[in-house]
Design a protein around this motif. Sequence first.
Motif, PDB file in Angstrom:
ATOM      1  N   PRO A 151      -6.493   1.465  -3.354  1.00  0.00           N
ATOM      2  CA  PRO A 151      -5.727   1.936  -2.507  1.00  0.00           C
ATOM      3  C   PRO A 151      -6.589   2.960  -2.293  1.00  0.00           C
ATOM      4  O   PRO A 151      -6.794   3.916  -0.689  1.00  0.00           O
ATOM      5  N   HIS A 152      -7.060   3.927  -3.289  1.00  0.00           N
ATOM      6  CA  HIS A 152      -8.045   5.065  -2.710  1.00  0.00           C
ATOM      7  C   HIS A 152      -8.536   5.038  -1.678  1.00  0.00           C
ATOM      8  O   HIS A 152      -8.777   5.473  -0.342  1.00  0.00           O
TER       9      HIS A 152
ATOM     10  N   THR B 208       1.379   9.325  -2.706  1.00  0.00           N
ATOM     11  CA  THR B 208       2.042   7.819  -2.286  1.00  0.00           C
ATOM     12  C   THR B 208       1.194   7.176  -0.995  1.00  0.00           C
ATOM     13  O   THR B 208       1.528   8.399   0.046  1.00  0.00           O
ATOM     14  N   GLY B 209       1.000   6.470  -0.885  1.00  0.00           N
ATOM     15  CA  GLY B 209       0.376   5.532   0.297  1.00  0.00           C
ATOM     16  C   GLY B 209       1.158   6.151   1.308  1.00  0.00           C
ATOM     17  O   GLY B 209       0.392   5.493   2.612  1.00  0.00           O
ATOM     18  N   SER B 210       2.755   6.075   1.298  1.00  0.00           N
ATOM     19  CA  SER B 210       3.555   6.096   2.732  1.00  0.00           C
ATOM     20  C   SER B 210       2.994   7.102   3.090  1.00  0.00           C
ATOM     21  O   SER B 210       3.784   7.909   4.844  1.00  0.00           O
ATOM     22  N   LEU B 211       2.494   8.650   2.296  1.00  0.00           N
ATOM     23  CA  LEU B 211       2.236   9.505   3.244  1.00  0.00           C
ATOM     24  C   LEU B 211       0.814   9.759   4.059  1.00  0.00           C
ATOM     25  O   LEU B 211       1.031  10.256   4.742  1.00  0.00           O
TER      26      LEU B 211
ATOM     27  N   GLN C 120       0.472  -1.391  -0.127  1.00  0.00           N
ATOM     28  CA  GLN C 120      -0.057   0.042   0.026  1.00  0.00           C
ATOM     29  C   GLN C 120       1.123   1.615  -0.408  1.00  0.00           C
ATOM     30  O   GLN C 120       0.701   2.256  -0.585  1.00  0.00           O
ATOM     31  N   GLU C 121       2.006   1.208   0.731  1.00  0.00           N
ATOM     32  CA  GLU C 121       2.610   2.449   0.786  1.00  0.00           C
ATOM     33  C   GLU C 121       3.458   2.807  -0.533  1.00  0.00           C
ATOM     34  O   GLU C 121       3.884   4.120  -0.531  1.00  0.00           O
ATOM     35  N   TYR C 122       3.667   1.788  -1.638  1.00  0.00           N
ATOM     36  CA  TYR C 122       4.423   2.319  -2.365  1.00  0.00           C
ATOM     37  C   TYR C 122       3.095   2.654  -3.550  1.00  0.00           C
ATOM     38  O   TYR C 122       4.139   3.475  -4.789  1.00  0.00           O
ATOM     39  N   HIS C 123       1.900   2.649  -3.687  1.00  0.00           N
ATOM     40  CA  HIS C 123       0.693   2.955  -4.592  1.00  0.00           C
ATOM     41  C   HIS C 123       0.931   3.992  -5.251  1.00  0.00           C
ATOM     42  O   HIS C 123       0.473   5.510  -3.705  1.00  0.00           O
ATOM     43  N   LEU C 124       1.082   4.382  -5.779  1.00  0.00           N
ATOM     44  CA  LEU C 124       0.644   6.386  -6.311  1.00  0.00           C
ATOM     45  C   LEU C 124      -0.526   6.526  -6.700  1.00  0.00           C
ATOM     46  O   LEU C 124      -1.201   6.354  -7.563  1.00  0.00           O
TER      47      LEU C 124
END
Length: 208
Positions: free
Chosen positions: A173-174, A144-147, A134-138
Motif C-alpha cells: 500500500p505504501h 487511509t488509502g482512500s485519501l 487499497q482504499e481501506y489500508h491505514l
Amino acid sequence: MSNTGSIAVAARTARMERATSESSVLVEINLDGTGTSDIDTSVPFYDHMLTALCKHSLIDITVKATGDTHIDVHHTVEDVAITFGEVLKVALGNKAGIRRFGEATVPLDEALAHAVVDVSGRPYLVHGGEPAGQEYHLIGGHFTGSLTRHVFEAITLHAGICLHMNVLAGRDPHHIVEAQFKAFARALRAAVETDPRVDGIPSTKGAL
C-alpha cells in the motif's frame, strides 16, 4: 466555509493561508525552484508524500498545517490539498509559455504508476488501477488509502488541471501511494515548465 487570510504573488511564486474551524494551513510554492521542501502537516505519511512531490517536481514547497487530527486526519489532508491547488493556480498566472502537457511513468519496487497532466484550466480527474482494498489500508498509522484519490481530486479541482492517474502494478500500500505521488510530480514538472519555443498561451483558444 473558509477564510483566506492573505495571498501574495511574484514571478511564478505564490503563498496562501487558509483557516477554517477544522484546520489552519499555509502553503508557499516556487514553480522555478530546485525541489526544496519545508513540510509539516502533522500527518507524517502525508509529509513524506508531499516531500516526494516537491523533490521530483522541482517545485519548492512550504507547508505548515495543524488541524483536528485527534478526530481524523481527513480534514487537514484535504485542506492542504485544496490550498496547494489554489496556490498552484495562482503561481501559474495566465500560463503563457508553459509546456502545458506532462506525462510520467514511475516505478517503486513492485508498484508502477502512470500520470498525465494537462494544465487546461478545466478540472478533471481520472483515477484507477488501485488493487481492491487499497482504499481501506491505514498507512503510517494515520493515512487511509482512500485519501490518495481525494488529494488528487482536491488539487485538480482547485488548480484547474486535468490529471489521469493509473496504477499499473503494485502490492504494498505504501509503494502504491508513493508511486502515484512521484508520477504526478514528474508529470507536473514537465507540464509547468517554460518552453522557449512557446509564444504566448499554448491553446488555440488563446486562454487556459
